[in-house]
Structures are given as structure tokens and as C-alpha cells.
Design a protein around this motif. Structure first.
Motif, PDB file in Angstrom:
ATOM      1  N   LEU A   7       3.608  -1.580 -15.970  1.00 28.74           N
ATOM      2  CA  LEU A   7       3.422  -1.018 -17.311  1.00 28.74           C
ATOM      3  C   LEU A   7       2.240  -1.687 -18.023  1.00 28.74           C
ATOM      4  CD1 LEU A   7       7.167  -0.868 -18.347  1.00 28.74           C
ATOM      5  CD2 LEU A   7       5.661   1.106 -18.051  1.00 28.74           C
ATOM      6  N   ASN A   8       2.160  -3.012 -17.941  1.00 29.17           N
ATOM      7  CA  ASN A   8       1.067  -3.733 -18.595  1.00 29.17           C
ATOM      8  C   ASN A   8      -0.281  -3.399 -17.973  1.00 29.17           C
ATOM      9  OD1 ASN A   8       2.764  -4.974 -20.423  1.00 29.17           O
ATOM     10  ND2 ASN A   8       2.950  -6.855 -19.246  1.00 29.17           N
ATOM     11  N   ALA A   9      -0.333  -3.286 -16.657  1.00 37.34           N
ATOM     12  CA  ALA A   9      -1.587  -2.936 -15.986  1.00 37.34           C
ATOM     13  C   ALA A   9      -2.037  -1.534 -16.373  1.00 37.34           C
ATOM     14  CB  ALA A   9      -1.422  -3.051 -14.470  1.00 37.34           C
ATOM     15  N   ILE A  10      -1.106  -0.594 -16.411  1.00 35.34           N
ATOM     16  CA  ILE A  10      -1.454   0.782 -16.803  1.00 35.34           C
ATOM     17  C   ILE A  10      -1.980   0.797 -18.229  1.00 35.34           C
ATOM     18  CG2 ILE A  10      -0.469   3.058 -17.347  1.00 35.34           C
ATOM     19  CD1 ILE A  10       1.341   2.671 -14.849  1.00 35.34           C
ATOM     20  N   TYR A  11      -1.306   0.091 -19.119  1.00 33.21           N
ATOM     21  CA  TYR A  11      -1.757   0.060 -20.508  1.00 33.21           C
ATOM     22  C   TYR A  11      -3.125  -0.614 -20.633  1.00 33.21           C
ATOM     23  CZ  TYR A  11      -2.016  -0.661 -25.482  1.00 33.21           C
ATOM     24  OH  TYR A  11      -2.449  -0.650 -26.787  1.00 33.21           O
TER      25      TYR A  11
ATOM     26  N   LEU B 231      -3.480   1.131  -7.108  1.00 35.16           N
ATOM     27  CA  LEU B 231      -3.352   2.116  -8.177  1.00 35.16           C
ATOM     28  C   LEU B 231      -4.731   2.628  -8.590  1.00 35.16           C
ATOM     29  CD1 LEU B 231      -0.580   0.498 -10.415  1.00 35.16           C
ATOM     30  CD2 LEU B 231      -0.351   2.044  -8.456  1.00 35.16           C
ATOM     31  N   ASP B 232      -4.802   3.928  -8.826  1.00 33.68           N
ATOM     32  CA  ASP B 232      -6.032   4.577  -9.272  1.00 33.68           C
ATOM     33  C   ASP B 232      -5.872   4.835 -10.773  1.00 33.68           C
ATOM     34  OD1 ASP B 232      -8.055   6.362  -9.987  1.00 33.68           O
ATOM     35  OD2 ASP B 232      -7.827   7.598  -8.188  1.00 33.68           O
ATOM     36  N   TYR B 233      -6.404   3.926 -11.569  1.00 34.11           N
ATOM     37  CA  TYR B 233      -6.192   3.995 -13.013  1.00 34.11           C
ATOM     38  C   TYR B 233      -6.869   5.209 -13.641  1.00 34.11           C
ATOM     39  CZ  TYR B 233      -4.151  -0.564 -12.375  1.00 34.11           C
ATOM     40  OH  TYR B 233      -3.347  -1.593 -11.957  1.00 34.11           O
ATOM     41  N   GLU B 234      -7.938   5.680 -13.055  1.00 38.31           N
ATOM     42  CA  GLU B 234      -8.585   6.889 -13.566  1.00 38.31           C
ATOM     43  C   GLU B 234      -7.653   8.089 -13.404  1.00 38.31           C
ATOM     44  OE1 GLU B 234     -12.512   9.396 -12.398  1.00 38.31           O
ATOM     45  OE2 GLU B 234     -12.802   7.230 -12.668  1.00 38.31           O
ATOM     46  N   ALA B 235      -7.015   8.181 -12.241  1.00 37.06           N
ATOM     47  CA  ALA B 235      -6.059   9.278 -12.003  1.00 37.06           C
ATOM     48  C   ALA B 235      -4.831   9.128 -12.901  1.00 37.06           C
ATOM     49  CB  ALA B 235      -5.639   9.315 -10.537  1.00 37.06           C
ATOM     50  N   ILE B 236      -4.376   7.899 -13.095  1.00 34.05           N
ATOM     51  CA  ILE B 236      -3.226   7.656 -13.974  1.00 34.05           C
ATOM     52  C   ILE B 236      -3.574   8.063 -15.400  1.00 34.05           C
ATOM     53  CG2 ILE B 236      -1.808   5.832 -15.019  1.00 34.05           C
ATOM     54  CD1 ILE B 236      -1.925   4.406 -12.256  1.00 34.05           C
ATOM     55  N   ASN B 237      -4.756   7.712 -15.862  1.00 30.18           N
ATOM     56  CA  ASN B 237      -5.196   8.080 -17.205  1.00 30.18           C
ATOM     57  C   ASN B 237      -5.269   9.595 -17.360  1.00 30.18           C
ATOM     58  OD1 ASN B 237      -6.116   7.355 -19.848  1.00 30.18           O
ATOM     59  ND2 ASN B 237      -8.184   7.913 -19.189  1.00 30.18           N
ATOM     60  N   LYS B 238      -5.813  10.245 -16.356  1.00 23.37           N
ATOM     61  CA  LYS B 238      -5.930  11.710 -16.392  1.00 23.37           C
ATOM     62  C   LYS B 238      -4.552  12.371 -16.424  1.00 23.37           C
ATOM     63  CE  LYS B 238      -7.968  15.579 -13.923  1.00 23.37           C
ATOM     64  NZ  LYS B 238      -8.624  16.021 -12.692  1.00 23.37           N
TER      65      LYS B 238
ATOM     66  N   GLN C 106       0.825  -1.204   0.000  1.00 26.69           N
ATOM     67  CA  GLN C 106       0.000   0.000   0.000  1.00 26.69           C
ATOM     68  C   GLN C 106       0.867   1.266   0.000  1.00 26.69           C
ATOM     69  OE1 GLN C 106      -3.048   0.164   3.003  1.00 26.69           O
ATOM     70  NE2 GLN C 106      -3.709   2.198   2.385  1.00 26.69           N
ATOM     71  N   GLU C 107       1.916   1.275   0.809  1.00 25.24           N
ATOM     72  CA  GLU C 107       2.800   2.452   0.852  1.00 25.24           C
ATOM     73  C   GLU C 107       3.464   2.683  -0.501  1.00 25.24           C
ATOM     74  OE1 GLU C 107       4.175   2.399   5.542  1.00 25.24           O
ATOM     75  OE2 GLU C 107       5.229   1.119   4.114  1.00 25.24           O
ATOM     76  N   ARG C 108       3.906   1.605  -1.144  1.00 29.12           N
ATOM     77  CA  ARG C 108       4.545   1.744  -2.452  1.00 29.12           C
ATOM     78  C   ARG C 108       3.541   2.211  -3.504  1.00 29.12           C
ATOM     79  NH1 ARG C 108       6.330  -3.587  -3.609  1.00 29.12           N
ATOM     80  NH2 ARG C 108       5.449  -4.336  -1.671  1.00 29.12           N
ATOM     81  N   GLY C 109       2.330   1.674  -3.464  1.00 25.73           N
ATOM     82  CA  GLY C 109       1.292   2.111  -4.398  1.00 25.73           C
ATOM     83  C   GLY C 109       0.913   3.566  -4.182  1.00 25.73           C
ATOM     84  N   GLU C 110       0.786   3.962  -2.928  1.00 30.24           N
ATOM     85  CA  GLU C 110       0.451   5.355  -2.614  1.00 30.24           C
ATOM     86  C   GLU C 110       1.568   6.301  -3.031  1.00 30.24           C
ATOM     87  OE1 GLU C 110      -0.568   5.229   1.549  1.00 30.24           O
ATOM     88  OE2 GLU C 110      -2.595   4.469   1.114  1.00 30.24           O
ATOM     89  N   ALA C 111       2.823   5.868  -2.882  1.00 30.97           N
ATOM     90  CA  ALA C 111       3.949   6.712  -3.304  1.00 30.97           C
ATOM     91  C   ALA C 111       3.903   6.939  -4.812  1.00 30.97           C
ATOM     92  CB  ALA C 111       5.271   6.070  -2.895  1.00 30.97           C
TER      93      ALA C 111
ATOM     94  N   LEU D 250       1.135   9.385  -5.587  1.00 34.17           N
ATOM     95  CA  LEU D 250       1.519  10.776  -5.281  1.00 34.17           C
ATOM     96  C   LEU D 250       2.226  11.408  -6.474  1.00 34.17           C
ATOM     97  CD1 LEU D 250       2.775  10.621  -1.577  1.00 34.17           C
ATOM     98  CD2 LEU D 250       0.766  11.829  -2.448  1.00 34.17           C
ATOM     99  N   PHE D 251       3.069  10.643  -7.134  1.00 35.97           N
ATOM    100  CA  PHE D 251       3.752  11.162  -8.320  1.00 35.97           C
ATOM    101  C   PHE D 251       2.765  11.386  -9.464  1.00 35.97           C
ATOM    102  CE2 PHE D 251       8.343   9.482  -7.467  1.00 35.97           C
ATOM    103  CZ  PHE D 251       8.537  10.492  -6.541  1.00 35.97           C
ATOM    104  N   TYR D 252       1.840  10.468  -9.657  1.00 36.49           N
ATOM    105  CA  TYR D 252       0.866  10.642 -10.738  1.00 36.49           C
ATOM    106  C   TYR D 252      -0.059  11.833 -10.503  1.00 36.49           C
ATOM    107  CZ  TYR D 252       1.802   6.694 -13.782  1.00 36.49           C
ATOM    108  OH  TYR D 252       2.373   5.843 -14.697  1.00 36.49           O
ATOM    109  N   THR D 253      -0.399  12.098  -9.274  1.00 37.47           N
ATOM    110  CA  THR D 253      -1.338  13.188  -8.998  1.00 37.47           C
ATOM    111  C   THR D 253      -0.660  14.533  -8.771  1.00 37.47           C
ATOM    112  OG1 THR D 253      -1.410  12.574  -6.646  1.00 37.47           O
ATOM    113  CG2 THR D 253      -3.105  11.632  -8.097  1.00 37.47           C
ATOM    114  N   ASP D 254       0.658  14.554  -8.765  1.00 35.76           N
ATOM    115  CA  ASP D 254       1.400  15.816  -8.638  1.00 35.76           C
ATOM    116  C   ASP D 254       1.621  16.376 -10.041  1.00 35.76           C
ATOM    117  OD1 ASP D 254       3.318  17.843  -8.455  1.00 35.76           O
ATOM    118  OD2 ASP D 254       4.477  16.796  -6.922  1.00 35.76           O
TER     119      ASP D 254
END
Length: 126
Positions: free
Chosen positions: A115-119, A93-100, A59-64, A67-71
Motif C-alpha cells: 500500500l505504501n509503495a503504491i501510494y 510491480l509496474d507502477y505506471e500500470a497501477i496508476n492507470k 516474481q510470480e506473486r508480483g505478476e499475479a 494481472l489483476f491491475y491490468t484486467d
């Protein structure tokens, strides 16, 4: 892709870096800042915690990473890790935020799962 003065994030989503590599990371940051004129932000999950290869809980690694994706000031994310635990962060991971955010994530080997999950979830390429 990157312009002078832009900010990048360095992270370890899989196994953390051993504390003995702090000098190498410091040298990398210096090179990126001085030679390439980039601003570098280190995630809290770079280094291994005491007596483990992990740099934080899944969870800490995912949240970190999130934080980079939402900054909005961070333009690109580079993962310095390798190992075999990157898959543990996928539920966080919040894929909606990553997409945005639509910013590049760079990693290799174990990071391919991210990478595969994001894609697969966003059609964004890392």
C-alpha cells in the motif's frame, strides 16, 4: 464502492494460505458471490506450495497482482495474506500500470508495504 455483478480479485501477495483453509476460502467466495452478487477471481497465488509458506516466487506473486491491475474487468483487489514477505514483490510491480488502473487494493499488516509503495509511486490510495 462496488456494484452488483462487478468482479473482484482475491490474492495472497505475502504468505500463502495453507491448503487446510481451502474450505474457508470456498465459503468466502460463496458469500461474496451469493450475498453480495460479486464475481470473484482467485489468483494463482492464493495457496502455499508444498513444504513452504510461499504461494509462489516473488516474481510470480508480483505478476499475479499485476494481472489483476491490468484486467479492466476487475474493479477491486483484496489481499487475504499476512506474514512477512510482501516486500519481495515490489521490484515486480509496474507502477505506471497501477496508476492507470486506479483501482483499490485492500490489505492489512504485512500488505502495508505494498500500500505504501503504491501510494508513494502513484499517489493512488489502496
Amino acid at each position: 464502492m462496488l456494484k452488483k455483478g462487478e468482479k473482484i480479485g482475491l490474492i495472497c501477495c505475502s504468505n500463502g494460505k495453507p491448503p487446510k483453509e481451502k474450505a474457508h476460502i470456498k465459503q468466502l467466495v460463496y458469500l461474496l458471490e451469493q450475498q453480495y452478487d460479486l464475481n470473484v477471481c482467485l489468483a494463482s497465488t492464493i495457496y502455499q506450495k508444498k513444504n513452504t509458506v510461499f504461494s509462489g516466487t516473488p516474481q510470480e506473486r508480483g505478476e499475479a497482482l499485476m494481472l489483476f491491475y491490468t484486467d479492466p474487468s476487475i474493479k477491486m483487489i483484496f489481499d487475504l495474506s499476512g506474514g512477512d514477505v510482501a516486500n519481495e514483490i515490489l521490484p515486480y510491480l509496474d507502477y505506471e500500470a497501477i496508476n492507470k488502473a486506479n483501482k483499490p487494493f485492500v490489505g492489512y499488516s504485512d500488505l502495508t508495504v505494498i500500500l505504501n509503495a503504491i501510494y508513494a509511486q502513484t499517489s493512488c490510495i489502496g
